[in-house]
Design a protein around this motif. Structure first.
Motif, PDB file in Angstrom:
ATOM      1  N   LEU A  70       0.607  -1.320   0.059  1.00 19.56           N
ATOM      2  CA  LEU A  70       0.068   0.319  -0.064  1.00 19.56           C
ATOM      3  C   LEU A  70       0.825   1.339  -0.023  1.00 19.56           C
ATOM      4  CD1 LEU A  70      -2.330  -1.178   2.866  1.00 19.56           C
ATOM      5  CD2 LEU A  70      -2.989  -1.273   0.376  1.00 19.56           C
ATOM      6  N   MET A 120       0.441   4.665   0.438  1.00 14.91           N
ATOM      7  CA  MET A 120      -0.387   5.960   0.602  1.00 14.91           C
ATOM      8  C   MET A 120       0.463   6.947   1.481  1.00 14.91           C
ATOM      9  SD  MET A 120      -4.010   4.452   2.332  1.00 14.91           S
ATOM     10  CE  MET A 120      -3.308   2.786   2.724  1.00 14.91           C
ATOM     11  N   SER A 121       1.073   6.733   2.496  1.00 18.61           N
ATOM     12  CA  SER A 121       1.946   7.595   3.682  1.00 18.61           C
ATOM     13  C   SER A 121       3.425   7.882   2.803  1.00 18.61           C
ATOM     14  CB  SER A 121       2.361   6.715   4.843  1.00 18.61           C
ATOM     15  OG  SER A 121       1.135   6.295   5.312  1.00 18.61           O
ATOM     16  N   GLY A 152       1.086  11.541   6.549  1.00 14.35           N
ATOM     17  CA  GLY A 152       0.601  10.174   6.985  1.00 14.35           C
ATOM     18  C   GLY A 152      -0.750  10.488   7.405  1.00 14.35           C
ATOM     19  N   VAL A 171       6.742   6.149   2.356  1.00 14.88           N
ATOM     20  CA  VAL A 171       7.366   5.705   3.442  1.00 14.88           C
ATOM     21  C   VAL A 171       6.541   4.790   4.243  1.00 14.88           C
ATOM     22  CG1 VAL A 171       6.734   7.910   5.033  1.00 14.88           C
ATOM     23  CG2 VAL A 171       8.896   6.614   5.157  1.00 14.88           C
ATOM     24  N   TRP A 172       7.063   3.913   4.969  1.00 18.21           N
ATOM     25  CA  TRP A 172       6.442   2.951   5.986  1.00 18.21           C
ATOM     26  C   TRP A 172       5.601   1.708   5.080  1.00 18.21           C
ATOM     27  CZ3 TRP A 172       8.987   4.844   9.482  1.00 18.21           C
ATOM     28  CH2 TRP A 172       9.103   6.170   9.753  1.00 18.21           C
ATOM     29  N   PHE A 215      12.734  -2.261  11.875  1.00 19.42           N
ATOM     30  CA  PHE A 215      12.153  -2.034  13.458  1.00 19.42           C
ATOM     31  C   PHE A 215      13.231  -1.894  14.523  1.00 19.42           C
ATOM     32  CE2 PHE A 215       7.754  -4.373  12.919  1.00 19.42           C
ATOM     33  CZ  PHE A 215       7.324  -3.517  12.200  1.00 19.42           C
ATOM     34  N   PHE A 228       8.892  -2.720   6.874  1.00 15.70           N
ATOM     35  CA  PHE A 228       8.603  -1.740   6.125  1.00 15.70           C
ATOM     36  C   PHE A 228       9.796  -0.820   5.392  1.00 15.70           C
ATOM     37  CE2 PHE A 228       9.027   0.708   9.706  1.00 15.70           C
ATOM     38  CZ  PHE A 228       7.911   1.014  10.411  1.00 15.70           C
ATOM     39  N   GLY A 279      -4.150   4.407  10.729  1.00 19.08           N
ATOM     40  CA  GLY A 279      -4.902   5.543  11.578  1.00 19.08           C
ATOM     41  C   GLY A 279      -4.588   5.597  12.949  1.00 19.08           C
ATOM     42  N   THR A 280      -4.028   7.014  13.371  1.00 17.51           N
ATOM     43  CA  THR A 280      -3.532   7.076  14.569  1.00 17.51           C
ATOM     44  C   THR A 280      -4.502   7.344  15.611  1.00 17.51           C
ATOM     45  OG1 THR A 280      -3.336   9.451  14.725  1.00 17.51           O
ATOM     46  CG2 THR A 280      -1.299   8.075  13.991  1.00 17.51           C
ATOM     47  N   GLN A 316      -5.564   9.614  17.785  1.00 14.14           N
ATOM     48  CA  GLN A 316      -5.949  10.782  17.878  1.00 14.14           C
ATOM     49  C   GLN A 316      -6.732  10.920  16.561  1.00 14.14           C
ATOM     50  OE1 GLN A 316      -2.658   9.978  18.198  1.00 14.14           O
ATOM     51  NE2 GLN A 316      -2.491  10.157  20.518  1.00 14.14           N
TER      52      GLN A 316
HETATM   53  C1  FAD Z   1       3.811  -1.026  11.240  1.00 18.06           C
HETATM   54  C2  FAD Z   1       3.313  -0.042  10.414  1.00 18.06           C
HETATM   55  C3  FAD Z   1       3.156  -0.344   8.952  1.00 18.06           C
HETATM   56  C4  FAD Z   1       2.491   0.655   8.017  1.00 18.06           C
HETATM   57  N1  FAD Z   1       2.238   0.227   6.690  1.00 18.06           N
HETATM   58  C5  FAD Z   1       2.196   1.183   5.827  1.00 18.06           C
HETATM   59  C6  FAD Z   1       1.759   0.996   4.790  1.00 18.06           C
HETATM   60  O1  FAD Z   1       2.038  -0.444   4.211  1.00 18.06           O
HETATM   61  N2  FAD Z   1       1.572   1.759   3.676  1.00 18.06           N
HETATM   62  C7  FAD Z   1       1.543   3.059   4.293  1.00 18.06           C
HETATM   63  O2  FAD Z   1       1.060   3.810   3.031  1.00 18.06           O
HETATM   64  N3  FAD Z   1       1.400   3.308   5.396  1.00 18.06           N
HETATM   65  C8  FAD Z   1       1.696   2.595   6.442  1.00 18.06           C
HETATM   66  N4  FAD Z   1       2.068   2.907   7.494  1.00 18.06           N
HETATM   67  C9  FAD Z   1       2.045   4.262   8.008  1.00 18.06           C
HETATM   68  C10 FAD Z   1       0.816   4.670   8.905  1.00 18.06           C
HETATM   69  O3  FAD Z   1      -0.424   4.780   8.132  1.00 18.06           O
HETATM   70  C11 FAD Z   1       1.129   6.123   9.354  1.00 18.06           C
HETATM   71  O4  FAD Z   1       2.291   6.070  10.248  1.00 18.06           O
HETATM   72  C12 FAD Z   1       0.166   6.813  10.132  1.00 18.06           C
HETATM   73  O5  FAD Z   1      -1.014   6.911   9.222  1.00 18.06           O
HETATM   74  C13 FAD Z   1       0.309   8.198  10.779  1.00 18.06           C
HETATM   75  O6  FAD Z   1       1.119   8.847   9.874  1.00 18.06           O
HETATM   76  P1  FAD Z   1       2.650   9.614  10.371  1.00 18.06           P
HETATM   77  O7  FAD Z   1       3.414   8.425  10.796  1.00 18.06           O
HETATM   78  O8  FAD Z   1       2.951  10.444   9.220  1.00 18.06           O
HETATM   79  O9  FAD Z   1       2.240  10.549  11.589  1.00 18.06           O
HETATM   80  P2  FAD Z   1       1.727  11.987  11.667  1.00 18.06           P
HETATM   81  O10 FAD Z   1       0.316  11.900  10.794  1.00 18.06           O
HETATM   82  O11 FAD Z   1       2.877  12.810  11.515  1.00 18.06           O
HETATM   83  O12 FAD Z   1       1.288  11.916  13.158  1.00 18.06           O
HETATM   84  C14 FAD Z   1       1.903  12.260  14.303  1.00 18.06           C
HETATM   85  C15 FAD Z   1       1.326  12.616  15.549  1.00 18.06           C
HETATM   86  O13 FAD Z   1       0.422  13.813  15.214  1.00 18.06           O
HETATM   87  C16 FAD Z   1      -1.084  13.476  15.443  1.00 18.06           C
HETATM   88  N5  FAD Z   1      -1.875  13.819  14.935  1.00 18.06           N
HETATM   89  C17 FAD Z   1      -1.778  14.074  13.350  1.00 18.06           C
HETATM   90  N6  FAD Z   1      -2.854  14.823  12.888  1.00 18.06           N
HETATM   91  C18 FAD Z   1      -3.487  15.087  14.032  1.00 18.06           C
HETATM   92  C19 FAD Z   1      -4.825  15.499  14.097  1.00 18.06           C
HETATM   93  N7  FAD Z   1      -5.584  16.065  13.106  1.00 18.06           N
HETATM   94  N8  FAD Z   1      -5.479  15.624  15.355  1.00 18.06           N
HETATM   95  C20 FAD Z   1      -5.084  15.123  16.505  1.00 18.06           C
HETATM   96  N9  FAD Z   1      -3.550  14.530  16.392  1.00 18.06           N
HETATM   97  C21 FAD Z   1      -3.205  14.516  15.054  1.00 18.06           C
HETATM   98  C22 FAD Z   1      -0.757  11.920  15.387  1.00 18.06           C
HETATM   99  O14 FAD Z   1      -1.932  11.022  16.144  1.00 18.06           O
HETATM  100  C23 FAD Z   1       0.448  11.555  15.847  1.00 18.06           C
HETATM  101  O15 FAD Z   1       0.255  11.101  17.248  1.00 18.06           O
HETATM  102  C24 FAD Z   1       2.308   1.937   8.436  1.00 18.06           C
HETATM  103  C25 FAD Z   1       2.655   2.368   9.913  1.00 18.06           C
HETATM  104  C26 FAD Z   1       3.018   1.549  10.755  1.00 18.06           C
HETATM  105  C27 FAD Z   1       3.536   1.779  12.164  1.00 18.06           C
END
Ligand code: FAD
Length: 395
Positions: free
Chosen positions: A130, A132-133, A138, A162-163, A209, A216, A377-378, A380
């Motif tokens: 996938l 997306m990120s 993210g 990334v990821w 990791f 990833f 999806g985190t 928050q």
């Molecule tokens: C094990 C693993 C596998 C993954 N595999 C894939 C994959 O195959 N393909 C892919 O595309 N992605 C993948 N991901 C990525 C994952 O979808 C993202 O890490 C996730 O969506 C968060 O994005 P980010 O890391 O950029 O953090 P950010 O979006 O930068 O968030 C950082 C912090 O800010 C908070 N935050 C951000 N926006 C808001 C808001 N509007 N309100 C309140 N708080 C907020 C978040 O909750 C978090 O605590 C993977 C991640 C992991 C950990």
């Protein structure tokens, strides 16, 4: 307020219970034959195991037979997923194709794409990742910077993902990218393209990791040519398409069952005469598991078009984003509580190379525990989504 979320009650039908037994027997035989090592934290990539699962008809099992599927119910798929997680089976090779890419192709893909990819995914021979990120995109996925420029008979894609789980093993990935300049509405001008991971201009680099495992990656796209027939759905409709996948991504048993084998090992360790504290903890965790399972099953049932349905096309139009976000948020915290209970109720110093299964599982889950509340999806972001649905927009 709570009449806005729907978790209907249900029982597993006889056919699903029969299948459950069949899957259990298959997995027990595989484990007894030493076909795979059970690891927790994230599912392992094992192409041979995936081919065996495919031969049983358990990949793409809800899809139309003409695309290699078995036209079985979504609930039956749920049962298979649940058993795979309970056994810590290595499903990474087919996980995304079965759960997300296949349903997306069924709904938005061209006839040519369906015929090319779906039967190969269902045979366990084609693996998808996938895309997306991106760095700085993210949670805020609409801000993706990867862009595709028009070229004769296709598109030229440049950017960085990334990821990207298992990009180093997958054949192709769905890339969310910008195909038109920002018009002010960030949800416009996005598209999904299928990019083959061995195409010229694609570079995959590992991000390990903290325990050294390679799960990833970051993926660099440098002027990669993507022919027109690899555009998924319509150019400019990428946002609608990508968000429609989320109920599938967030509501399944993989959001509350990844530490379940640790829970069963904990109970085995506690034996037949646990003390009052252990009984209370295990009792609470079991009751919560049952509630989560019911919620997840209710979504599977609603997504399921039933025997007279349309083989999985209509279910993608049902909006269960809030219900799915609730399952993921509650489920991933539940997974961590199992780890906490295992730490409190045992006095071991866990190590990843321990011979004792409980100790090994505990070590693996502790190291990987941060991932569950981030991927898909985190916390928050999910809570923001739930609050908006239940409370309405901020005034
Ligand atoms: C094990 C693993 C596998 C993954 N595999 C894939 C994959 O195959 N393909 C892919 O595309 N992605 C993948 N991901 C990525 C994952 O979808 C993202 O890490 C996730 O969506 C968060 O994005 P980010 O890391 O950029 O953090 P950010 O979006 O930068 O968030 C950082 C912090 O800010 C908070 N935050 C951000 N926006 C808001 C808001 N509007 N309100 C309140 N708080 C907020 C978040 O909750 C978090 O605590 C993977 C991640 C992991 C950990």
């Amino acid at each position: 307020m709570f009449d806005q979320v729907d978790f209907s009650s249900l029982e597993l039908p006889v056919s699903a219970r029969k299948l459950q037994q069949e899957v259990r027997e298959f997995l027990q035989a595989e484990i007894a034959a030493g076909a795979f090592t059970r690891h927790l934290g994230h599912t392992e990539f094992n192409a041979e195991f995936t081919r065996k699962v495919a031969a049983r008809g358990w990949i793409g099992m809800t899809w139309p037979k003409r695309y290699g599927g078995r036209e079985r119910s979504y609930l039956e798929r749920f049962v298979v997923t649940e058993e795979m997680l309970a056994a810590a089976a290595p499903c990474a090779a087919h996980w995304f194709g079965d759960r997300q890419t296949g349903p997306s192709l069924l709904r938005y893909g061209s006839e040519q794409q369906k015929q090319r990819f779906l039967p190969a995914i269902a045979r366990g021979e084609c693996y998808f990742a996938l895309g997306m990120s991106e760095p700085n995109s993210g949670s805020d996925l609409a801000s993706v910077k990867t862009r595709a420029e028009r070229a004769p008979n296709g598109w030229r894609v440049t950017g960085q993902k990334v990821w990207t789980s298992w990009a180093h093993k997958a054949h192709a990935f769905f890339v969310l990218c910008r195909t038109a300049p920002d018009s002010g509405n960030r949800h416009e001008g996005l598209s999904q393209l299928i990019v083959e991971l061995n195409a010229p201009g694609v570079t995959v680099r590992p991000i390990r990791f903290m325990n050294g495992q390679h799960h990833f990656n970051e993926v660099f796209l440098d002027n990669v040519f993507v022919p027109d027939d690899m555009v998924v759905g319509e150019i400019g409709q990428g946002w609608k398409q990508v968000t429609s996948e989320l109920a599938f991504e967030r509501s399944g048993p993989e959001r509350y069952m990844t530490t379940f084998p640790l829970f069963t090992e904990l109970m085995r360790r506690l034996g037949t005469a646990p003390d009052a504290r252990a009984l209370e903890m295990v009792g609470k965790l079991t009751a919560r598991l049952w509630s989560l399972r019911r919620m997840s099953l209710a979504i599977a049932m609603t997504l399921d078009p039933g025997p007279d349905g349309d083989n999985g096309v209509a279910r993608a139009t049902v909006d269960l984003a809030t219900e799915a976000a609730l399952v993921k948020d509650m489920g991933t915290f539940y997974e961590r509580e199992i780890i906490d209970a295992a730490r409190l109720l045992s006095e071991v110093e866990p190590t990843p190379d321990a011979t004792d299964t409980f100790e090994r599982y505990l070590a693996e889950t502790i190291v990987c525990s941060p991932v569950s509340t981030i991927r898909g999806g985190t916390t928050q972001v999910l809570r923001g989504l739930i609050a908006r649905k239940l409370l309405g927009p901020l005034k």
